[in-house]
Write an enzyme that holds these catalytic residues in place. Structure first.
Site, PDB file in Angstrom:
ATOM      1  N   CYS A  46       5.974 -13.235   4.317  1.00 18.65           N
ATOM      2  CA  CYS A  46       6.589 -12.915   5.607  1.00 18.65           C
ATOM      3  C   CYS A  46       8.003 -13.514   5.656  1.00 18.65           C
ATOM      4  CB  CYS A  46       5.743 -13.463   6.752  1.00 18.65           C
ATOM      5  SG  CYS A  46       5.810 -15.261   6.874  1.00 18.65           S
ATOM      6  N   CYS A 106       0.930 -11.841   3.771  1.00 22.15           N
ATOM      7  CA  CYS A 106       1.692 -12.969   3.232  1.00 22.15           C
ATOM      8  C   CYS A 106       0.756 -13.907   2.468  1.00 22.15           C
ATOM      9  CB  CYS A 106       2.388 -13.725   4.356  1.00 22.15           C
ATOM     10  SG  CYS A 106       3.204 -15.228   3.778  1.00 22.15           S
ATOM     11  N   GLY A 132       0.812  -1.223   0.000  1.00 17.05           N
ATOM     12  CA  GLY A 132       0.000   0.000   0.000  1.00 17.05           C
ATOM     13  C   GLY A 132       0.840   1.264   0.000  1.00 17.05           C
ATOM     14  N   GLU A 190       8.330   4.886  -6.254  1.00 15.63           N
ATOM     15  CA  GLU A 190       9.321   3.891  -6.702  1.00 15.63           C
ATOM     16  C   GLU A 190      10.748   4.460  -6.664  1.00 15.63           C
ATOM     17  OE1 GLU A 190       8.331   0.816  -7.339  1.00 15.63           O
ATOM     18  OE2 GLU A 190       6.424   0.836  -8.418  1.00 15.63           O
ATOM     19  N   SER A 237       2.066   2.959  -2.685  1.00  9.11           N
ATOM     20  CA  SER A 237       1.555   3.927  -3.670  1.00  9.11           C
ATOM     21  C   SER A 237       0.223   4.507  -3.200  1.00  9.11           C
ATOM     22  CB  SER A 237       1.389   3.267  -5.034  1.00  9.11           C
ATOM     23  OG  SER A 237       2.644   2.805  -5.486  1.00  9.11           O
ATOM     24  N   CYS A 284       7.969 -17.422   5.322  1.00  9.31           N
ATOM     25  CA  CYS A 284       7.542 -18.024   4.050  1.00  9.31           C
ATOM     26  C   CYS A 284       8.365 -17.549   2.856  1.00  9.31           C
ATOM     27  CB  CYS A 284       6.065 -17.727   3.802  1.00  9.31           C
ATOM     28  SG  CYS A 284       4.991 -18.360   5.119  1.00  9.31           S
TER      29      CYS A 284
HETATM   30  P1  ADP Z   1       2.550  -0.990  -3.229  1.00  7.17           P
HETATM   31  O1  ADP Z   1       2.737   0.399  -3.792  1.00  7.17           O
HETATM   32  O2  ADP Z   1       3.137  -1.133  -1.845  1.00  7.17           O
HETATM   33  O3  ADP Z   1       3.015  -2.075  -4.167  1.00  7.17           O
HETATM   34  P2  ADP Z   1      -0.244  -0.521  -3.772  1.00  7.17           P
HETATM   35  O4  ADP Z   1      -0.594   0.753  -3.067  1.00  7.17           O
HETATM   36  O5  ADP Z   1       0.016  -0.451  -5.236  1.00  7.17           O
HETATM   37  O6  ADP Z   1       0.985  -1.223  -3.012  1.00  7.17           O
HETATM   38  O7  ADP Z   1      -1.417  -1.603  -3.587  1.00  7.17           O
HETATM   39  C1  ADP Z   1      -1.988  -1.886  -2.338  1.00  7.17           C
HETATM   40  C2  ADP Z   1      -3.255  -2.704  -2.585  1.00  7.17           C
HETATM   41  O8  ADP Z   1      -2.908  -3.977  -3.138  1.00  7.17           O
HETATM   42  C3  ADP Z   1      -4.038  -3.068  -1.363  1.00  7.17           C
HETATM   43  O9  ADP Z   1      -4.902  -2.014  -0.939  1.00  7.17           O
HETATM   44  C4  ADP Z   1      -4.837  -4.286  -1.819  1.00  7.17           C
HETATM   45  O10 ADP Z   1      -6.034  -3.879  -2.445  1.00  7.17           O
HETATM   46  C5  ADP Z   1      -3.959  -4.891  -2.904  1.00  7.17           C
HETATM   47  N1  ADP Z   1      -3.317  -6.182  -2.549  1.00  7.17           N
HETATM   48  C6  ADP Z   1      -3.070  -7.187  -3.421  1.00  7.17           C
HETATM   49  N2  ADP Z   1      -2.389  -8.193  -2.848  1.00  7.17           N
HETATM   50  C7  ADP Z   1      -2.156  -7.818  -1.557  1.00  7.17           C
HETATM   51  C8  ADP Z   1      -1.482  -8.430  -0.439  1.00  7.17           C
HETATM   52  N3  ADP Z   1      -0.865  -9.611  -0.537  1.00  7.17           N
HETATM   53  N4  ADP Z   1      -1.455  -7.741   0.729  1.00  7.17           N
HETATM   54  C9  ADP Z   1      -2.073  -6.562   0.835  1.00  7.17           C
HETATM   55  N5  ADP Z   1      -2.712  -5.931  -0.175  1.00  7.17           N
HETATM   56  C10 ADP Z   1      -2.764  -6.548  -1.371  1.00  7.17           C
HETATM   57 ZN    ZN Z   2       4.002 -16.233   5.794  1.00  3.46          ZN
END
Ligand code: ADP
Ligand code: ZN
Length: 192
Positions: free
Chosen positions: A184, A146, A20, A90, A22, A187
């Site tokens: 995690c 995870c 989350g 990023e 972004s 895993c």
């Molecule tokens: P990041 O920028 O850290 O990659 P984003 O803000 O793009 O993350 O996306 C976050 C969203 O991804 C969450 O709100 C959820 O809807 C979705 N999501 C998909 N897979 C997962 C996961 N394994 N854990 C938490 N959220 C996830």
């Molecule tokens: Zn795990």
């Protein structure tokens, strides 16, 4: 979370993929805009994830930004523009000059908000991000879920053709099916 506006500062949002980061960056940008602050947002040009001229989250949120290849390209733009807040998504993909650039903007009394991966798929510190965390006034470390045990995930698992990536796998594998998922400590697997 504290919102710094009267004095310059650096905030960084870190964690694995899907944490989350972004989403949180977009939330802070939106709030700054509600406060009528002018935001300049950037991301590295290599990230073509969901749209090319937006910071986009995995759950469909987005906000306009300028894709750039280097810190110099960003400096050229910010020297010409009036703004209150500098946002960078990023940040792990930028060259190390970005650190000095962020310091300079914060020293000018502006708010810098960035986000990025703190570890690569080998769970090793990702390039410039640890240094950014050290100089930031505020660090937010987020976790994902995870995909194996549903505990909080701090790491990014790289999968090649469905199997954990090898430590020595090249960054680009021609013809292979690549995927990344949040895991995690327990895993997360790296095949030596
Ligand atoms: P990041 O920028 O850290 O990659 P984003 O803000 O793009 O993350 O996306 C976050 C969203 O991804 C969450 O709100 C959820 O809807 C979705 N999501 C998909 N897979 C997962 C996961 N394994 N854990 C938490 N959220 C996830
Ligand atoms: Zn795990």
């Amino acid at each position: 979370i504290m919102e710094y506006s009267k004095i310059g500062s650096i905030e960084i949002i870190v964690g694995p993929m899907y944490a989350g980061k972004s989403e949180e960056l977009i939330r802070r940008i939106n709030r700054a805009q509600i406060a009528e602050l002018k935001v300049l947002a950037f991301k590295p040009k290599i990230d073509q994830r969901y749209s090319s001229d937006c910071i986009a989250s995995h759950n469909g949120k987005q906000t306009p930004c300028i894709p750039i290849e280097t810190t110099d390209a960003m400096l050229e733009i910010i020297e010409k523009e009036e703004f209150d807040v500098l946002a960078i998504d990023e940040i792990q993909f930028f060259d190390e000059k970005i650190i000095e650039a962020c310091q300079r903007v914060a020293d000018q009394g502006k708010r810098v908000i960035c986000s990025g991966l703190d570890m690569d798929f080998k769970a090793e510190p990702f390039k410039i991000v640890p240094a950014m965390m050290a100089i930031a006034e505020h660090v937010m470390k987020l976790t994902a879920i995870c995909m194996v045990c549903k505990d909080p995930a701090t790491r990014t698992q790289r999968l090649v053709n469905g199997q954990p990536a090898k430590y020595t796998d090249p960054i680009i594998l021609v013809g292979a099916k690549e995927a990344y998922e949040a895991r995690c400590r327990k895993c997360h697997e790296i095949v030596k």
